[in-house]
Design a protein around this motif. Structure first.
Motif, PDB file in Angstrom:
ATOM      1  N   GLN A 248      20.861  58.214  19.983  1.00 42.19           N
ATOM      2  CA  GLN A 248      21.161  56.851  19.554  1.00 42.19           C
ATOM      3  C   GLN A 248      20.221  55.906  20.306  1.00 42.19           C
ATOM      4  O   GLN A 248      19.710  56.246  21.367  1.00 42.19           O
ATOM      5  N   PRO A 249      19.973  54.689  19.792  1.00 38.74           N
ATOM      6  CA  PRO A 249      19.060  53.774  20.486  1.00 38.74           C
ATOM      7  C   PRO A 249      19.509  53.486  21.917  1.00 38.74           C
ATOM      8  O   PRO A 249      20.700  53.364  22.206  1.00 38.74           O
ATOM      9  N   SER A 266      14.290  50.854  23.129  1.00 38.97           N
ATOM     10  CA  SER A 266      14.580  49.816  22.145  1.00 38.97           C
ATOM     11  C   SER A 266      15.075  48.555  22.846  1.00 38.97           C
ATOM     12  O   SER A 266      15.355  48.558  24.044  1.00 38.97           O
ATOM     13  N   LEU A 274      21.967  45.709  19.223  1.00 40.54           N
ATOM     14  CA  LEU A 274      20.619  46.223  19.003  1.00 40.54           C
ATOM     15  C   LEU A 274      19.788  45.181  18.262  1.00 40.54           C
ATOM     16  O   LEU A 274      20.143  44.754  17.165  1.00 40.54           O
ATOM     17  N   GLU A 276      15.943  45.357  18.335  1.00 42.66           N
ATOM     18  CA  GLU A 276      14.751  46.053  17.838  1.00 42.66           C
ATOM     19  C   GLU A 276      14.936  47.542  18.047  1.00 42.66           C
ATOM     20  O   GLU A 276      14.948  48.008  19.188  1.00 42.66           O
ATOM     21  N   GLU A 277      15.118  48.280  16.974  1.00 36.14           N
ATOM     22  CA  GLU A 277      15.226  49.734  17.082  1.00 36.14           C
ATOM     23  C   GLU A 277      13.833  50.322  16.917  1.00 36.14           C
ATOM     24  O   GLU A 277      13.202  50.172  15.874  1.00 36.14           O
ATOM     25  N   ASN A 278      13.356  50.973  17.941  1.00 36.33           N
ATOM     26  CA  ASN A 278      12.010  51.534  17.932  1.00 36.33           C
ATOM     27  C   ASN A 278      12.064  53.038  17.761  1.00 36.33           C
ATOM     28  O   ASN A 278      12.811  53.727  18.458  1.00 36.33           O
ATOM     29  N   ASP A 279      11.249  53.522  16.845  1.00 35.70           N
ATOM     30  CA  ASP A 279      11.142  54.972  16.693  1.00 35.70           C
ATOM     31  C   ASP A 279      10.455  55.558  17.918  1.00 35.70           C
ATOM     32  O   ASP A 279      10.986  56.438  18.588  1.00 35.70           O
ATOM     33  N   SER A 311      16.381  58.830  23.190  1.00 39.40           N
ATOM     34  CA  SER A 311      17.410  58.588  24.214  1.00 39.40           C
ATOM     35  C   SER A 311      17.972  59.884  24.768  1.00 39.40           C
ATOM     36  O   SER A 311      19.082  59.904  25.307  1.00 39.40           O
ATOM     37  N   THR A 488      11.716  59.196  17.940  1.00 44.31           N
ATOM     38  CA  THR A 488      13.076  59.660  17.651  1.00 44.31           C
ATOM     39  C   THR A 488      13.140  60.470  16.361  1.00 44.31           C
ATOM     40  O   THR A 488      13.770  61.539  16.310  1.00 44.31           O
TER      41      THR A 488
END
Length: 679
Positions: A248-249, A266, A274, A276-279, A311, A488
């Motif tokens: 999870q982020p 992130s 959340l 900005e969810e960054n790959d 993560s 991720t």
């Protein structure tokens, strides 16, 4: 003490990178280990402290397999080198009872060292000493005991003290101390967090403040959760600051710069929302007090920059600091070369200047003085096991000090190149391609999936790859889905895909190589160790027409046995060991049991058409030897063609076993490939 071969040269000699005429490299040269050497520059840049193996750095395979390597390989001496006069002073000759297990600088005039104690000594007798470089004022700075002590910061205004952590009070969590380097007296400045029983937990990292020397935070792995604890220097207590779950982020603190916390991952709001969810992990400044993130400082679109992939698993990379400071100067990580993100502009200018001397190689800082002007750098690549230079910017001098495996002619080794191919479902798979150094009449090819599987392909010298390339075989090493360091999505795409999409990625790599002229379709072999050994067997049982042969080293053959054994020993009770329940399968569910049966090679041996070589160590505690023995029994009962070799004194290894075991494994593979791939 034998030091005649230690300093190889004080003149930088550049050699041509072009290949000379082909020569077969003897297996002995691949099997041998190089001496250990650790070189540390003094804070003032005037001396070099050298902890090294006392034997000459030459290839001499230890014949006694029970030993593994020569007795002298464990004898570490300690030298002091004056960088002005190049004169050496022996501190320890490394002889039995006089060796050194670790050492370092406390100040420009004072060192610390821990003797290497012989078998039979009690833990209470072990101690760490400090002394001046002239041999005077020797004192104990750490009493005997099992646990270590690490310097985490120094004080430019107070040369008589350093700051250390140790865990002598508790086995897992460390405490923080101010240490007098002359008397050895320690004053505790902070306790580590008291978070109850550490069973099922592990420390993933910690932060300290360079100004106050006090802790800021500690990231702890608690089952599938990662919990960031923060330290309150007023109440002297630790409390939970942020919690996120594996896959999870989340974000990981990786250091401080000018009082600001640097995090990788992130971005979240102060309330935990959340934003900005960054790959792939991005870099931010983070305020522990306000819980606010800066704007994004840096992000690589394809590779994680330090931190935790998804993560969950450690990504490639780490932060670098100047001597005497816990603040980071740069963050390094791997794409398919070394990448560096700089915070310190002086350090960046220095790196660029040095990199220009070695434009085609990886350059890493091993040690430096306070100014960053005198340093030890390691120059390496897939075709270079490692050359160590001392760089003195005051003198504008670059001198070669030491070579790893000097008996290997770098011009005879193959240099890998990064490539990318597309899997059948559109996922991009980065890989390393190493072309044979020997001209052949056919395109012989081996696909070599890495172990783990939740790791990343290592970018550096690889004995196994060089052995294959020198024998005339092209080698492809893919970062199939489930690998880390690639964001991720790439990592999570491997969840419970052993033998399925993860194997399809490997198959598609073979098809790509055939299509692009790197492999003849009737001259393809698959090889690997650990998970790579599993992938070898999965390739032979699920795509039997694709391969001419397979080499399975210490590979899993029975997923049910792996997970049964795994759960009984660890997975429900030990830290990161809950992650495989997401990634590899969970036998506690009917679906997990069915999946394990479906992907276990041992249950599909009847499909095999190609001969297989099975290599395994009898002392393998990671993948127990029954995986190999059960496989051989099944191969024999079905009249399948196979060969095998077991090493009685070795475990989970194929080219990193004892020297004679390495040599025998390589000789056995030579015979196998000559019979089944080349003919």
């Amino acid at each position: 003490m034998k030091i005649n071969n230690f300093i190889l040269s004080i003149v930088l000699i550049f050699t041509s990178a072009s290949l000379l005429s082909y020569e077969r490299i003897p297996n002995e040269q691949f099997a041998c280990y190089s001496n250990f050497n650790k070189m540390m520059v003094s804070p003032d840049g005037r001396h070099l402290l050298i902890r090294n193996t006392v034997k000459n750095n030459e290839c001499d395979v230890e014949k006694e397999k029970e030993k593994g390597v020569e007795d002298e390989m464990f004898d570490r001496g300690l030298l002091l080198l004056d960088l002005d006069t190049m004169e050496t002073t022996m501190i320890s000759d490394g002889s039995a009872g006089g060796g050194v297990s670790d050492a370092g600088w406390l100040s420009s005039n004072r060192i610390w060292y821990t003797p290497r104690y012989q078998t039979g000594k009690t833990m209470k007798s072990m101690a760490t000493f400090a002394m001046n470089i002239d041999g005077t004022r020797r004192t104990i700075i750490k009493e005997g005991g099992r646990w270590g002590q690490v310097i985490y910061d120094a004080d430019y205004d107070d040369p008589n003290h350093v700051y250390v952590i140790n865990n002598e009070r508790r086995t897992i969590i460390w405490d923080y101390y101010r240490l007098n380097i002359n008397t050895g007296k320690k004053t505790r400045i902070a306790f580590g967090p008291d978070i109850g029983d550490m069973k099922g937990k592990a420390i993933l990292g910690s932060l300290t403040d360079h100004e106050s020397k006090l802790p800021l935070g500690m990231l702890i792995d608690v089952g599938l959760d990662r919990v960031l604890y923060e330290y309150d220097d007023i109440s002297k207590e630790w409390k939970e600051h942020f919690r996120f779950a594996c896959q999870q982020p989340g974000f990981t603190p990786i250091g401080t710069y000018k009082g600001k916390v640097v995090v990788s991952g992130s971005k979240f709001s102060p309330s935990g929302k959340l934003l900005e969810e960054n790959d792939t992990n991005a870099i931010y400044f983070y305020d522990m007090e306000t819980r606010e993130f800066s704007d994004k400082l840096y992000q690589d679109p394809r590779y994680d920059v330090d931190g935790l992939t998804g993560s969950c698993r450690q990504a490639s990379g780490g932060s670098f600091s100047r001597y005497g400071s816990s603040e980071i100067a740069a963050i390094g990580y791997e794409s398919y070369q070394q990448e560096v993100v700089f915070f310190d502009k002086d350090a960046e200018a220095t790196y660029i200047a040095i990199k220009q001397l070695f434009p085609d190689d990886q350059v890493s800082l091993e040690s430096s003085d306070v100014s960053g002007k005198v340093m030890i750098v390691r120059v390496s690549n897939t075709n270079n096991p490692g050359d160590y230079y001392i760089v003195d910017l005051y003198k504008n001098a670059v001198n070669l000090l030491y070579q790893s495996r000097p008996w290997l002619d770098r011009s005879k080794l193959a240099k890998a190149k990064p490539v990318t191919y597309t899997a059948r479902d559109g996922l991009e798979i980065p890989a390393l391609l190493t072309l044979a150094t020997k001209e052949t009449d056919k395109n012989y090819f081996i696909i070599l999936p890495h172990g783990g599987p939740n790791t990343k392909q290592y970018i550096g010298y690889d004995t196994w790859v060089q052995f294959f390339a020198n024998r005339g075989i092209n080698v492809l090493q893919p970062d199939f889905r489930g690998s880390t360091g690639l964001g991720t999505n790439h990592y999570i795409a491997g969840n419970q895909e052993w033998g399925k999409k993860m194997q399809d990625d490997i198959t598609d790599g073979v098809l790509w190589a055939i299509e692009n002229g790197y492999a003849d379709e009737d001259r393809v072999c698959i090889a690997g160790a650990s998970y790579g050994g599993y992938a070898t067997m999965a390739g032979l049982v699920f795509t039997p027409d694709l391969y001419r042969c397979g080499i399975n080293s210490v590979g899993v053959t029975d997923q049910q046995q792996l997970l049964d054994n795994f759960a009984n020993k660890a997975s429900r009770f030990q830290s990161w060991d809950e992650e495989p329940l997401l990634e590899w399968g969970d036998l506690s569910t009917p679906e997990g049991q069915e999946y394990a049966k479906e992907i276990s090679p041992i249950l599909h041996v009847n499909n095999i058409k190609a001969p297989v070589l099975v290599l395994h160590g009898s002392n393998d505690y990671v993948v127990p030897v029954f995986h190999a023995r059960d496989l051989i029994s099944k191969l024999k009962s079905l009249d399948k063609e196979y060969d095998s070799m077991f090493q009685a004194y070795d475990g989970h290894c194929v080219t990193s076993c004892g020297e004679m075991a390495n040599l025998e494994y390589l000789n056995k593979q030579d015979e196998f490939l000559e019979k089944y791939l080349f003919n």
